[in-house]
Motif scaffolding. Structure first.
Motif, short mmCIF file in Angstrom:
data_model
loop_
_atom_site.label_atom_id
_atom_site.label_comp_id
_atom_site.label_asym_id
_atom_site.label_seq_id
_atom_site.Cartn_x
_atom_site.Cartn_y
_atom_site.Cartn_z
N GLY A 79 1.14 -1.09 -0.02
CA GLY A 79 -0.46 -0.49 -0.33
C GLY A 79 1.05 1.43 -0.12
N PHE A 80 1.81 1.25 1.21
CA PHE A 80 2.77 1.96 0.94
C PHE A 80 3.74 2.52 -0.43
CE2 PHE A 80 6.82 3.14 1.36
CZ PHE A 80 6.87 4.86 1.97
N MET A 81 3.77 1.00 -1.07
CA MET A 81 4.70 1.51 -2.39
C MET A 81 3.55 1.96 -3.50
SD MET A 81 8.54 1.75 -1.30
CE MET A 81 8.50 1.68 -3.75
N VAL A 82 2.32 1.59 -3.29
CA VAL A 82 1.96 2.17 -4.83
C VAL A 82 1.19 3.42 -4.28
CG1 VAL A 82 -0.86 1.23 -5.09
CG2 VAL A 82 0.63 0.10 -5.14
N ASN A 83 1.13 3.64 -3.08
CA ASN A 83 0.90 5.71 -2.52
C ASN A 83 1.88 6.39 -3.54
OD1 ASN A 83 -1.06 4.57 -1.57
ND2 ASN A 83 -0.53 5.13 0.75
N VAL A 84 3.08 5.67 -2.90
CA VAL A 84 4.32 6.19 -3.94
C VAL A 84 4.68 6.33 -5.59
CG1 VAL A 84 6.88 6.48 -3.99
CG2 VAL A 84 5.94 6.46 -1.65
N THR A 85 4.43 4.97 -5.74
CA THR A 85 4.27 5.35 -7.26
C THR A 85 3.31 6.45 -8.03
OG1 THR A 85 5.18 3.19 -7.47
CG2 THR A 85 4.59 3.50 -9.07
N ASN A 86 1.76 6.05 -7.36
CA ASN A 86 0.99 6.71 -7.77
C ASN A 86 1.47 8.60 -8.07
OD1 ASN A 86 -1.46 8.73 -6.80
ND2 ASN A 86 -2.20 7.06 -8.52
N THR A 87 1.85 8.96 -6.47
CA THR A 87 2.18 10.90 -6.04
C THR A 87 2.91 10.70 -7.63
OG1 THR A 87 1.09 10.42 -4.27
CG2 THR A 87 3.31 11.73 -5.00
N LEU A 88 4.48 9.91 -7.45
CA LEU A 88 5.24 10.17 -8.84
C LEU A 88 4.58 9.88 -10.11
CD1 LEU A 88 8.20 7.52 -7.61
CD2 LEU A 88 8.26 10.07 -8.02
#
Length: 804
Positions: free
Chosen positions: A166-175
């Protein structure tokens, strides 16, 4: 704040406390006040700068699993419906829920997460716009997130030592959202993406990453030579986002697939465990422990299904995946520019790519291509409707390019992924009978020009992938290739291109045909042998006494036989599936290009294969193929026989084919050519049956003439015989290292499957063999002499009869 450092310290402490408190919360409605509070603080550039200077913003020596709780921004990016507590709340008792409930819950989490991810983007965007120093620190934090999570793509991931999905998906989405401004449809800013970024002390750590087409030593040497200048912001974002996709979204997709397999395995174990209840029913102490363990297993399965449904809900978000596709368009075009040396998309892409590969391209992390493959495979399998026509064109281009120039990519798994994209892209859905890619593959000039050669090339390469599963990989790859070929065959241009390929590069085409013959031979042999085993083991199990009268050892032996039966059933079905696909392709190709299938180096092998399987289907051995429920294995004997007859008919006018059948001393039987039409009654038109009958007659004539010539020639001297085929040589050649003499067609056929001299195992190429002029002259002279002697003997025989 400029005048009083204590105010600055208090504000930073307040934000740190916000972060600390949020690290214990989940996305169940408690997060809103924390996000609003942070956004209020960030309205002031001075506070932004102060916050990003906090030691907690970019903690030193922090472990991957702690970034989302111990760094200042971590708890904000940690919140996700994929957290177990949230997933279980949305999908309670998941095994009891119908599809409608699950779909509604997934819609709900998507809407919630979209709103939240917009907040995360605005937080990041505010920091970036606050000044150069905060922007650099935020980029460093994003780099920390990807660099610390390399183990998320390990073969076996220990999820306790990496950041959560969940954390890494949010990071990817923000980028992804931060990249939006430079991802215009005309690719106007693509030249701003610096090809030398990774040679300029990059934030992204690629030291241990596998490279697209360069070994570790070459990579170390390449990156040891540093590029001058400074990297721009667009390049920083681009390379960070590619890495984030690899460790974020793509890693989550992989985990979801693994979790589904794991959960199904747990469910199977649970069923077996529950069946053991009777063993503990008489002892309350053991029964309590049994029930506790049972409840634990059920909870684990429920938690897994809740996580799977929640993860699916997040990953199947049309809006976010469409944004991801837009970013992947840029990655595709950028890679093609780099590999081709052309200013795409303004210039036209031409294949093949340059023989001299770009060092920058070779040294790129393999995940540049892997991300594209994983991303588009996921989309074409699950939500193909979000792909735009332009995106489809670009994905077709990159698939064809690196299959046609497969030497540019080291990893066979990545190349298989390119085939899989095309395969999933032609699967029907909705009103798209040929999927999202089928019409493009049929109508695109680029595909018409290069696709067929690309598929045939990788079909040949798939013989050896180098992995421990290569035996199974090649059949999966070839099955998918066959499906794509069948899809594009509707366009006659592909048939014309096939004819050109065969005439321009005969050796290449012969290798391809040889592989098809090998596959049909092997798969049918395996299928037929499994049918015999299925028949025998089924009879053995049927003759067993009832379970209640069997002791424990006998019960275990029966269980082992049942497992063997199931394994043989699975194998028979799998092999028969590929055999059918191979036969369909053979029918298509022999109808278009019969001359290519009857060239000297392959015609005898093809004839032998056809005759052998015809004998299995219509000869005395056909009784061995009787199995219960043949449809369960995709086995239709009459249809398979009809397919073989189609190949015979397609090649029936080629004299080399007729001769090859007549000379098949192992399996050719005249009665098989009489029995086949009878058994295939109703599946062949009168015209086809007439053509098959004519072929049978022509074969019989050649067989009779061969028999007569054999009588005329008598015993052939051993030195004139081909050492592998034991037949008289017609075009003898000398092998350069072993010095053995062999017929040219024999060694050409042999080299299709083995690149070494059969007599001394040295490397051998067909162009290196030496024509044995003297041997040919001696063979020809001997033939003339024997025929003349035979003629004289006949004349003398006639004279003896007339005088008598």
């Amino acid at each position: 704040m400029d005048e009083d450092d204590s105010i600055k310290e208090e504000v930073v402490r307040a934000v740190e406390e916000l972060s600390r408190q949020l690290s214990t919360k989940s996305m169940l409605g408690e997060e809103r006040m924390y996000v609003n509070a942070l956004r209020n603080f960030l309205r002031f550039p001075k506070i932004v700068e102060a916050i990003t200077e906090s030691p907690t913003f970019l903690p030193e020596n922090i472990a991957a699993q702690d970034i989302e709780t111990a760094s200042l921004l971590g708890p904000f990016f940690r919140l996700s419906p994929m957290q177990q507590e949230v997933a279980s709340n949305y999908f309670s008792a998941p095994k009891t829920r119908d599809r409608g409930f699950i779909a509604n819950a997934q819609d709900a989490i998507r809407l919630t997460l979209r709103t939240y991810q917009l907040d995360l983007f605005q937080i990041a965007n505010t920091i970036i716009r606050a000044g150069a120093a905060p922007r650099e620190r935020l980029l460093n934090w994003f780099a920390l997130c990807v660099n610390k999570n390399h183990k998320k793509r390990a073969m076996r991931v220990d999820h306790k030592i990496v950041s959560s999905d969940g954390f890494m998906v949010n990071v990817t989405n923000t980028l992804d959202q931060l990249c939006d401004p430079f991802m215009d449809a005309s690719f106007g800013k693509i030249e701003r993406i610096d090809v030398d970024y990774l040679r300029r002390s990059p934030r992204v750590d690629i030291t241990e990453e596998t490279k697209i087409n360069m070994d570790q030593k070459g990579s170390d040497e390449f990156y040891a030579s540093k590029a001058d200048g400074a990297s721009n912001f667009i390049s920083e974002l681009f390379f960070l986002t590619v890495a984030a996709h690899h460790y974020g979204t793509e890693a989550a997709q992989t985990r979801m697939g693994n979790l589904q397999k794991e959960t199904k395995h747990l469910e199977k174990n649970l069923a077996g465990f529950e069946a053991e209840r009777h063993k503990y029913a008489s002892d309350p102490r053991y029964l309590i422990r049994f029930e506790a363990e049972l409840a634990k297993m059920k909870k684990m399965i429920d938690d897994n299904w809740s996580t799977i449904h929640a993860t699916n809900g997040v990953l199947l978000d049309d809006l976010n995946q469409a944004r991801s596709m837009q970013f992947m368009r840029y990655v595709i075009v950028w890679l093609l520019r780099l590999a081709s040396g052309r200013k795409l998309p303004k210039s036209k892409l031409e294949l093949p790519l340059p023989a001299q590969q770009s060092e920058v391209f070779k040294a790129l992390p393999e995940y540049f291509l892997e991300d594209i493959v994983d991303n588009f495979k996921f989309i074409t399998q699950n939500i193909p409707h979000i792909l735009t026509p332009q995106q489809c064109e670009e994905i077709v281009q990159i698939c064809i390019t690196f299959l046609r120039n497969s030497e540019y990519v080291k990893n066979p798994g990545v190349k298989h992924g390119l085939v899989s994209i095309l395969f999933y892209g032609i699967q029907p859905f909705g009103h798209y009978a040929r999927g999202v890619l089928g019409d493009i593959l049929i109508g695109s000039p680029f595909a018409q020009k290069y696709l067929l050669r690309a598929l045939m090339k990788f079909y040949i390469e798939a013989e050896s992938t180098g992995s421990h599963t290569q035996f199974y990989d090649k059949f999966n790859i070839r099955y998918e290739i066959f499906q794509v070929i069948k899809c594009i065959w509707a366009n006659t241009l592909y048939r014309e291109n096939l004819r050109k390929e065969a005439s321009v590069d005969t050796d290449f085409f012969v290798r391809f045909v040889n592989m098809i013959i090998n596959d049909v031979t092997f798969c049918l042999d395996e299928s037929f042998s499994r049918f015999v085993k299925i028949h025998d083991v089924s009879k053995e199990i049927a003759d067993w006494p009832v379970l209640s009268s069997m002791d424990e050892a006998e019960t275990e032996r029966r269980k082992q036989r049942e497992e063997l039966l199931e394994e043989n059933k699975r194998s028979a079905k799998s092999y028969m599936g590929l055999a059918r696909e191979s036969m369909e392709t053979t029918i298509l190709f022999t109808s278009t290009l019969p001359e290519a299938f009857t060239m000297p180096e392959i015609v005898q092998r093809l004839a032998d294969m056809l005759d052998y399987n015809l004998d299995s289907l219509v000869g005395s051995k056909r009784k061995n193929l009787r199995v219960d429920n043949p449809a369960e294995y995709g086995f239709n004997p009459k249809q398979l026989l009809s397919d073989f007859m189609s190949v015979y008919i397609n090649l029936s006018e080629r004299q080399t084919f007729i001769t090859a059948i007549a000379r098949d001393g192992r399996s050719y039987k005249t009665e098989n050519f009489t029995e086949a039409p009878r058994l295939a009654a109703g599946l062949k038109s009168p015209e086809d049956l007439a053509a098959f009958a004519t072929l049978a007659d022509n074969i019989a004539v050649v067989a009779e003439a061969d028999a007569q010539e054999e009588d005329d020639l008598g015993e052939i001297p051993e030195e004139f015989q081909d050492p592998l085929m034991a037949t008289i040589m017609s075009d003898p050649v000398i092998l350069p290292t072993s010095k053995n003499v062999i017929d040219r067609s024999t060694i050409k056929s042999y080299l299709l499957s083995d690149s070494k001299d059969p007599f001394n195992r040295q490397e051998l190429k067909i162009e290196d063999v030496i024509e044995d002029v003297e041997m040919k002259a001696r063979i020809d002279a001997w033939k003339v002499e024997r025929r003349e002697a035979g003629r004289r003997e006949k004349e003398e025989g006639k004279m003896d009869v007339s005088e008598g």
